[in-house]
Design a protein around this motif. Structure first.
Motif, short mmCIF file in Angstrom:
data_model
loop_
_atom_site.label_atom_id
_atom_site.label_comp_id
_atom_site.label_asym_id
_atom_site.label_seq_id
_atom_site.Cartn_x
_atom_site.Cartn_y
_atom_site.Cartn_z
N GLN A 120 0.82 -1.21 0.00
CA GLN A 120 0.00 0.00 0.00
C GLN A 120 0.86 1.27 0.00
OE1 GLN A 120 -3.11 0.50 -0.54
NE2 GLN A 120 -2.98 2.66 -0.12
N ASP A 123 4.49 2.85 -5.03
CA ASP A 123 3.83 3.15 -6.29
C ASP A 123 3.61 1.84 -7.06
OD1 ASP A 123 6.66 3.01 -6.66
OD2 ASP A 123 6.36 3.66 -8.72
N LEU A 124 2.78 1.93 -8.12
CA LEU A 124 2.34 0.68 -8.76
C LEU A 124 3.49 -0.06 -9.46
CD1 LEU A 124 -1.07 2.00 -10.08
CD2 LEU A 124 -0.77 0.16 -8.44
N GLN A 173 -8.67 -0.15 -1.10
CA GLN A 173 -7.43 0.23 -1.78
C GLN A 173 -6.99 -0.90 -2.70
OE1 GLN A 173 -5.91 3.16 -1.51
NE2 GLN A 173 -7.37 3.93 -0.01
N ARG A 175 -4.12 -1.63 -4.10
CA ARG A 175 -2.85 -2.32 -3.83
C ARG A 175 -3.01 -3.34 -2.71
NH1 ARG A 175 0.24 3.32 -3.73
NH2 ARG A 175 -1.83 3.82 -2.95
N PHE A 218 -3.97 -0.75 -13.84
CA PHE A 218 -4.16 0.27 -12.80
C PHE A 218 -3.18 1.42 -12.97
CE2 PHE A 218 -5.94 -3.20 -9.77
CZ PHE A 218 -7.14 -3.16 -10.46
N LYS A 219 -1.97 1.10 -13.44
CA LYS A 219 -0.95 2.12 -13.65
C LYS A 219 -1.37 3.05 -14.80
CE LYS A 219 4.03 2.54 -14.37
NZ LYS A 219 4.15 2.83 -15.81
N LYS A 222 -3.93 5.26 -13.56
CA LYS A 222 -3.51 5.96 -12.33
C LYS A 222 -4.52 5.74 -11.20
CE LYS A 222 -0.82 9.61 -14.62
NZ LYS A 222 -1.06 9.23 -16.03
N SER A 223 -5.00 4.49 -11.08
CA SER A 223 -6.01 4.17 -10.06
C SER A 223 -5.33 3.58 -8.83
CB SER A 223 -6.99 3.13 -10.60
OG SER A 223 -7.56 3.57 -11.79
N THR A 224 -5.71 4.08 -7.65
CA THR A 224 -5.20 3.46 -6.43
C THR A 224 -6.32 3.00 -5.51
OG1 THR A 224 -5.01 5.67 -5.51
CG2 THR A 224 -2.99 4.69 -6.38
N ASN A 225 -7.55 3.45 -5.74
CA ASN A 225 -8.66 2.89 -4.95
C ASN A 225 -9.86 2.60 -5.85
OD1 ASN A 225 -9.94 5.31 -5.38
ND2 ASN A 225 -9.36 6.16 -3.38
N THR A 228 -11.64 5.54 -7.94
CA THR A 228 -11.00 6.10 -9.14
C THR A 228 -11.08 5.15 -10.33
OG1 THR A 228 -8.87 5.29 -8.33
CG2 THR A 228 -9.36 7.60 -7.93
#
Length: 348
Positions: A120, A123-124, A173, A175, A218-219, A222-225, A228
């Motif tokens: 978490q 970065d991805l 999240q 990740r 996801f990268k 640019k999604s982290t949750n 988004t």
């Protein structure tokens, strides 16, 4: 980060894994694992964010603990049996200690608690390296010492599939969800390890492909949750339509690639007379499937919330290379028809 430094660190990562792969001596294997850990730490801390530094510290402490346990166990083995060969490990005490040390290194339950927290904070891209490349060296060692501790491996495998399923249910999240997904997949691999190492390797390969494509999607967005994810329609409609297939392949649904290893593992466990274990593993796959379905639903069937946190980002063209994403996505979705050929190759 300076490209020269980045190149040196990536070279260190590759070299550490290669040394572990090529070693037949416990000290050399331990040295490869240490090089691996030390090479990824600057990559993890490169953004100087407090969360990244915290994740790096946690990662360093767990990996150092696992490496120290591994070194202690291999010295104990040399003391008890008089040799350092990886293949010749016979005494149950060092074997169990080494298995647990390697389980801590890759994040198998019940030694998994560091993995979601560490992932978490990264970065991805670094998260992708941690979830794929960093699993290879410890796995090579587990494969080499596997025959002698069957109950330990079954317990570790079942605990991982169940905790990987339960843990991901209430996460928002991405990740952390991918970390629990990783724990569950590793559990499947460990379950079948002593009966068919070739099926374990096949599962590891499909896991690497599917996880790579998920991280790259996801990268790109640019999604982290989960919130988004809903804005991805506007950015890459075709990819958004394909992403549920990638996620369901991770969940192990036919007719996607992810179904193949699960099918072969359940078949092998049943052949070995472990029907209850196979049933538990199959039920735990349903838990994982729920949170993959949740991600698919959020991505394709919901409209982005117009709150401050969920506002649509600028639609700038992505600078990410699309070849790795296209290749891994195609492999994640389309490889199931090769199962008969792979089964024929795996047959002794």
């Amino acid at each position: 980060m300076n490209p020269y430094i980045l190149a040196i660190l990536l070279f260190g990562l590759g070299l550490g894994t290669t040394i572990t792969f090529a070693s037949s001596h416990w000290l050399l294997a331990w040295m490869g694992l240490e090089m691996n850990t030390l090479a990824i730490i600057p990559l993890m801390a490169q953004h100087h964010h407090p969360r990244a530094v915290e994740a790096t510290t946690k990662y360093f402490l767990t990996q150092a603990t696992a490496a120290a346990t591994l070194l202690f166990a291999s010295i104990t083995n040399a003391w008890l049996t008089g040799q350092w060969e990886i293949q010749q490990i016979t005494h149950p005490l060092p074997t169990t200690m080494i298995t647990l040390a390697l389980a801590l290194k890759i994040g198998l339950a019940p030694l998994h608690a560091w993995l979601p927290e560490v992932l978490q904070g990264l970065d991805l891209t670094t998260g992708l390296i941690l979830s794929t490349w960093q699993k290879l060296a410890p796995f090579a060692l587990i494969l080499q010492i596997q025959p002698s501790n069957s109950t330990t491996l079954i317990i570790l495998g079942l605990a991982s599939t169940l905790i990987g399923g339960w843990g991901g249910l209430n996460q928002t999240q991405l990740r952390k969800i991918l970390a629990y997904s990783s724990i569950a997949h590793l559990g499947w691999m460990i379950l079948v390890l002593q009966f068919s190492p070739s099926i374990t390797l096949l599962t590891l390969l499909t896991y690497l492909i599917m996880t790579s494509s998920t991280f790259l999607v996801f990268k790109l967005n640019k999604s982290t949750n989960i919130n988004t994810l809903a804005t991805s329609w506007a950015k890459a409609p075709a990819l958004t339509a394909l992403t549920p297939l990638i996620l369901l392949s991770l969940g192990g649904l036919p007719p996607l690639t992810g179904f193949m290893p699960k099918w072969l593992i359940l078949q092998e466990l049943t052949k070995q007379g472990l029907a209850p274990t196979a049933t538990l593993a199959a039920l735990s796959a349903l838990l994982s499937l729920y949170f993959y379905l949740r991600l698919s639903y959020a991505m394709t069937l919901t409209i982005s919330p117009n709150s401050l946190l969920g506002t649509t980002p600028w639609r700038l063209p992505s600078t990410q290379l699309t070849y790795p994403l296209a290749t891994s996505t195609a492999l994640t979705i389309c490889l199931l028809p090769l199962t008969p050929a792979i089964s024929a190759l795996l047959a002794p």
